[in-house]
Design a protein around this motif. Structure first.
Motif, PDB file in Angstrom:
ATOM      1  N   ILE A  10       0.828  -1.235  -0.189  1.00 41.25           N
ATOM      2  CA  ILE A  10      -0.030  -0.032   0.070  1.00 41.25           C
ATOM      3  C   ILE A  10       0.760   1.163  -0.045  1.00 41.25           C
ATOM      4  O   ILE A  10       1.965   1.301   0.684  1.00 41.25           O
ATOM      5  CB  ILE A  10      -0.903  -0.160   1.287  1.00 41.25           C
ATOM      6  N   GLY A  11       0.462   2.214  -0.669  1.00 38.71           N
ATOM      7  CA  GLY A  11       1.290   3.563  -0.881  1.00 38.71           C
ATOM      8  C   GLY A  11       2.002   3.556  -2.113  1.00 38.71           C
ATOM      9  O   GLY A  11       2.475   4.742  -2.182  1.00 38.71           O
ATOM     10  N   THR A  12       2.165   2.577  -2.790  1.00 34.70           N
ATOM     11  CA  THR A  12       2.963   2.745  -4.015  1.00 34.70           C
ATOM     12  C   THR A  12       2.032   2.264  -5.068  1.00 34.70           C
ATOM     13  O   THR A  12       2.625   1.771  -6.265  1.00 34.70           O
ATOM     14  CB  THR A  12       4.338   1.706  -3.984  1.00 34.70           C
ATOM     15  N   MET A  13       0.729   2.360  -5.054  1.00 31.84           N
ATOM     16  CA  MET A  13      -0.267   1.816  -6.021  1.00 31.84           C
ATOM     17  C   MET A  13      -0.815   2.713  -7.061  1.00 31.84           C
ATOM     18  O   MET A  13      -0.763   3.981  -6.601  1.00 31.84           O
ATOM     19  CB  MET A  13      -1.324   1.256  -5.240  1.00 31.84           C
ATOM     20  N   THR A  14      -1.151   2.409  -8.059  1.00 30.19           N
ATOM     21  CA  THR A  14      -1.896   3.233  -9.219  1.00 30.19           C
ATOM     22  C   THR A  14      -3.301   2.418  -9.036  1.00 30.19           C
ATOM     23  O   THR A  14      -3.328   1.139  -9.296  1.00 30.19           O
ATOM     24  CB  THR A  14      -1.225   3.062 -10.570  1.00 30.19           C
ATOM     25  N   PHE A  15      -4.248   3.273  -9.097  1.00 26.07           N
ATOM     26  CA  PHE A  15      -5.673   2.688  -8.864  1.00 26.07           C
ATOM     27  C   PHE A  15      -5.915   1.999 -10.042  1.00 26.07           C
ATOM     28  O   PHE A  15      -6.125   2.486 -11.276  1.00 26.07           O
ATOM     29  CB  PHE A  15      -6.744   3.602  -8.520  1.00 26.07           C
ATOM     30  N   THR A  16      -6.285   0.804 -10.002  1.00 24.97           N
ATOM     31  CA  THR A  16      -6.660  -0.155 -11.134  1.00 24.97           C
ATOM     32  C   THR A  16      -8.141  -0.689 -11.171  1.00 24.97           C
ATOM     33  O   THR A  16      -8.721  -1.524 -11.897  1.00 24.97           O
ATOM     34  CB  THR A  16      -6.036  -1.483 -11.353  1.00 24.97           C
ATOM     35  N   GLY A  17      -8.930  -0.306  -9.884  1.00 27.21           N
ATOM     36  CA  GLY A  17     -10.182  -0.959  -9.514  1.00 27.21           C
ATOM     37  C   GLY A  17     -10.315  -1.770  -8.305  1.00 27.21           C
ATOM     38  O   GLY A  17      -9.208  -2.064  -7.598  1.00 27.21           O
ATOM     39  N   PHE A  18     -11.334  -1.953  -7.880  1.00 31.13           N
ATOM     40  CA  PHE A  18     -11.524  -2.938  -6.754  1.00 31.13           C
ATOM     41  C   PHE A  18     -11.833  -4.200  -7.134  1.00 31.13           C
ATOM     42  O   PHE A  18     -13.001  -4.589  -8.076  1.00 31.13           O
ATOM     43  CB  PHE A  18     -12.687  -2.301  -5.970  1.00 31.13           C
ATOM     44  N   PRO A  19     -11.231  -5.181  -6.745  1.00 27.70           N
ATOM     45  CA  PRO A  19     -11.131  -6.631  -7.042  1.00 27.70           C
ATOM     46  C   PRO A  19     -12.444  -7.265  -6.254  1.00 27.70           C
ATOM     47  O   PRO A  19     -12.881  -6.622  -5.409  1.00 27.70           O
ATOM     48  CB  PRO A  19     -10.164  -7.372  -6.783  1.00 27.70           C
ATOM     49  N   ASP A  20     -12.856  -8.357  -6.777  1.00 24.59           N
ATOM     50  CA  ASP A  20     -14.174  -9.205  -6.293  1.00 24.59           C
ATOM     51  C   ASP A  20     -13.825  -9.281  -4.946  1.00 24.59           C
ATOM     52  O   ASP A  20     -14.734  -9.350  -4.089  1.00 24.59           O
ATOM     53  CB  ASP A  20     -14.324 -10.494  -7.049  1.00 24.59           C
ATOM     54  N   ALA A  21     -12.468  -9.610  -4.492  1.00 27.79           N
ATOM     55  CA  ALA A  21     -12.155  -9.999  -3.161  1.00 27.79           C
ATOM     56  C   ALA A  21     -12.631  -8.957  -2.121  1.00 27.79           C
ATOM     57  O   ALA A  21     -12.872  -8.957  -1.113  1.00 27.79           O
ATOM     58  CB  ALA A  21     -10.581 -10.438  -3.095  1.00 27.79           C
ATOM     59  N   ALA A  22     -12.689  -7.723  -2.579  1.00 29.80           N
ATOM     60  CA  ALA A  22     -13.030  -6.574  -1.805  1.00 29.80           C
ATOM     61  C   ALA A  22     -14.592  -6.835  -1.044  1.00 29.80           C
ATOM     62  O   ALA A  22     -15.013  -6.743  -0.054  1.00 29.80           O
ATOM     63  CB  ALA A  22     -12.870  -5.452  -2.278  1.00 29.80           C
ATOM     64  N   PHE A  23     -15.216  -7.110  -1.910  1.00 30.49           N
ATOM     65  CA  PHE A  23     -16.903  -7.398  -1.691  1.00 30.49           C
ATOM     66  C   PHE A  23     -17.085  -8.778  -0.987  1.00 30.49           C
ATOM     67  O   PHE A  23     -17.840  -8.723  -0.226  1.00 30.49           O
ATOM     68  CB  PHE A  23     -17.568  -7.311  -2.690  1.00 30.49           C
ATOM     69  N   TRP A 192     -17.772  -2.662 -14.233  1.00 31.94           N
ATOM     70  CA  TRP A 192     -16.291  -1.812 -14.227  1.00 31.94           C
ATOM     71  C   TRP A 192     -15.918  -1.196 -12.925  1.00 31.94           C
ATOM     72  O   TRP A 192     -14.741  -0.533 -13.026  1.00 31.94           O
ATOM     73  CB  TRP A 192     -17.123  -0.370 -15.078  1.00 31.94           C
ATOM     74  N   VAL A 193     -16.440  -1.457 -11.856  1.00 29.63           N
ATOM     75  CA  VAL A 193     -15.915  -1.362 -10.567  1.00 29.63           C
ATOM     76  C   VAL A 193     -14.635  -1.923 -10.384  1.00 29.63           C
ATOM     77  O   VAL A 193     -13.881  -1.593  -9.706  1.00 29.63           O
ATOM     78  CB  VAL A 193     -17.037  -1.634  -9.622  1.00 29.63           C
ATOM     79  N   SER A 194     -14.147  -3.005 -11.148  1.00 27.85           N
ATOM     80  CA  SER A 194     -12.948  -3.766 -11.106  1.00 27.85           C
ATOM     81  C   SER A 194     -12.078  -3.071 -12.079  1.00 27.85           C
ATOM     82  O   SER A 194     -10.870  -3.466 -12.378  1.00 27.85           O
ATOM     83  CB  SER A 194     -13.034  -5.152 -11.230  1.00 27.85           C
ATOM     84  N   THR A 195     -12.357  -1.938 -12.802  1.00 24.72           N
ATOM     85  CA  THR A 195     -11.378  -1.433 -13.569  1.00 24.72           C
ATOM     86  C   THR A 195     -11.169   0.196 -13.210  1.00 24.72           C
ATOM     87  O   THR A 195     -11.709   0.427 -12.423  1.00 24.72           O
ATOM     88  CB  THR A 195     -12.056  -1.286 -14.878  1.00 24.72           C
ATOM     89  N   THR A 196     -10.162   1.042 -14.054  1.00 25.19           N
ATOM     90  CA  THR A 196     -10.308   2.234 -13.552  1.00 25.19           C
ATOM     91  C   THR A 196     -11.406   3.014 -13.995  1.00 25.19           C
ATOM     92  O   THR A 196     -11.352   4.161 -13.552  1.00 25.19           O
ATOM     93  CB  THR A 196      -8.957   2.693 -14.893  1.00 25.19           C
ATOM     94  N   ARG A 197     -12.510   2.543 -14.562  1.00 20.60           N
ATOM     95  CA  ARG A 197     -13.642   3.358 -14.735  1.00 20.60           C
ATOM     96  C   ARG A 197     -14.213   3.806 -13.589  1.00 20.60           C
ATOM     97  O   ARG A 197     -14.776   4.727 -13.429  1.00 20.60           O
ATOM     98  CB  ARG A 197     -14.683   2.730 -15.557  1.00 20.60           C
ATOM     99  N   ALA A 198     -13.873   2.932 -12.512  1.00 20.83           N
ATOM    100  CA  ALA A 198     -14.396   3.076 -11.325  1.00 20.83           C
ATOM    101  C   ALA A 198     -14.207   4.532 -10.823  1.00 20.83           C
ATOM    102  O   ALA A 198     -14.984   5.264 -10.289  1.00 20.83           O
ATOM    103  CB  ALA A 198     -14.010   2.437 -10.115  1.00 20.83           C
ATOM    104  N   SER A 200     -13.511   7.442 -12.795  1.00 21.59           N
ATOM    105  CA  SER A 200     -14.364   8.459 -13.380  1.00 21.59           C
ATOM    106  C   SER A 200     -15.721   8.448 -12.880  1.00 21.59           C
ATOM    107  O   SER A 200     -16.437   9.490 -13.121  1.00 21.59           O
ATOM    108  CB  SER A 200     -13.987   7.873 -14.875  1.00 21.59           C
ATOM    109  N   GLU A 201     -16.146   7.127 -12.672  1.00 20.43           N
ATOM    110  CA  GLU A 201     -17.476   7.455 -12.018  1.00 20.43           C
ATOM    111  C   GLU A 201     -17.868   8.034 -10.783  1.00 20.43           C
ATOM    112  O   GLU A 201     -18.655   8.779 -10.614  1.00 20.43           O
ATOM    113  CB  GLU A 201     -18.071   5.683 -12.171  1.00 20.43           C
ATOM    114  N   VAL A 202     -16.742   7.855  -9.991  1.00 14.73           N
ATOM    115  CA  VAL A 202     -16.912   8.624  -8.614  1.00 14.73           C
ATOM    116  C   VAL A 202     -16.835  10.004  -9.004  1.00 14.73           C
ATOM    117  O   VAL A 202     -17.264  10.721  -8.242  1.00 14.73           O
ATOM    118  CB  VAL A 202     -15.579   8.040  -7.662  1.00 14.73           C
ATOM    119  N   GLU A 203     -15.790  10.462  -9.851  1.00 14.62           N
ATOM    120  CA  GLU A 203     -15.425  11.753 -10.164  1.00 14.62           C
ATOM    121  C   GLU A 203     -16.834  12.556 -10.721  1.00 14.62           C
ATOM    122  O   GLU A 203     -17.309  13.598 -10.321  1.00 14.62           O
ATOM    123  CB  GLU A 203     -14.465  12.106 -11.162  1.00 14.62           C
TER     124      GLU A 203
END
Length: 231
Positions: A10-23, A192-198, A200-203
């Motif tokens: 954590i702390g060196t990441m580029t956001f790529t989405g939330f994986p299924d494992a989160a939910f 799309w929640v597991s992609t970078t589109r997440a 843009s949707e939040v924005e």
């Protein structure tokens, strides 16, 4: 949904989405809210929930303000519910500290974005109601209508009856009942929640909240009190 592997550090990441494992992590926590479950699945929380969330917030801070990630542990000191962990991971970015801002949460149902006014004192609720009762209230009413049309739900603690000092047939009685007022958009867990589109949707959701946050900043302002609003 396509699974996306979250980086381990954590702390060196580029956001790529939330994986299924989160939910899936929160589905399990809802079923077994225990220290044993948390310890056994802590690595999943770190890499699938906290890591992506931190990365996303880092990218959003320049536009939406400094982020605060809420603690995953519940404060059970004064609660009958002694479950030790929250069943969602939330964060707040404040554009106007102590008045209005932006909220983001991940839970078993997916992703949620929101914002608006969360009251910290009775003085804020008093000022909001005075503004709602004034010509400025028509603007807030229009903003609420627009947000509902855009797929937001209106939330926030409110009284069940008529607040003191106002007529029960006031044209904006629904708004006057609110002690605080927030707008929430529940995205769920589409692919799309597991992609970078997440991002843009939040924005997009947060930018839609800009006018109502500005209304609260102008007409409510920070609280000078401590504690939650009363009727």
């Amino acid at each position: 949904m396509t699974r996306v592997a979250a980086p381990a550090k954590i702390g060196t990441m580029t956001f790529t989405g939330f994986p299924d494992a989160a939910f899936e992590f929160y589905e399990g926590l809802e079923a077994d809210n225990s220290k044993a479950y948390w310890q056994d699945h802590k690595a999943i929380y770190e890499t699938a929930v906290k890591g992506p969330l931190t990365a996303l917030l880092d990218e959003l801070e320049p536009e939406f303000g400094q982020a605060k990630v809420f603690r995953p542990h519940r404060d059970v000191r004064f609660s009958a519910d002694k479950s030790p962990y929250k069943t969602q991971q939330g964060a707040f970015l404040g554009t106007v500290v102590g008045v209005a801002g932006h909220y983001l949460a991940v839970d078993a149902n997916g992703l949620l974005a929101g914002g608006g006014f969360r009251a910290h004192g009775t003085d804020q609720t008093k000022r909001m109601r005075a503004a709602v009762d004034s010509p400025a209230g028509a603007e807030l009413e229009r903003l609420v209508i627009d947000l509902r049309a855009a797929g937001f739900e209106i939330a926030g603690e409110q009284v069940a009856t008529t607040p003191r000092g106002f007529a029960k047939d006031h044209p904006r009685i629904e708004l006057l009942r609110h002690k605080e007022l927030m707008a929430l958009k529940r995205f769920g867990a589409p692919a799309w929640v597991s992609t970078t589109r997440a991002r843009s949707e939040v924005e997009k959701a947060w930018r839609a909240l800009g006018p109502i946050n500005a209304w609260f900043a102008e007409h409510v302002g920070p609280s000078t009190q401590i504690g939650r609003p009363r009727r």
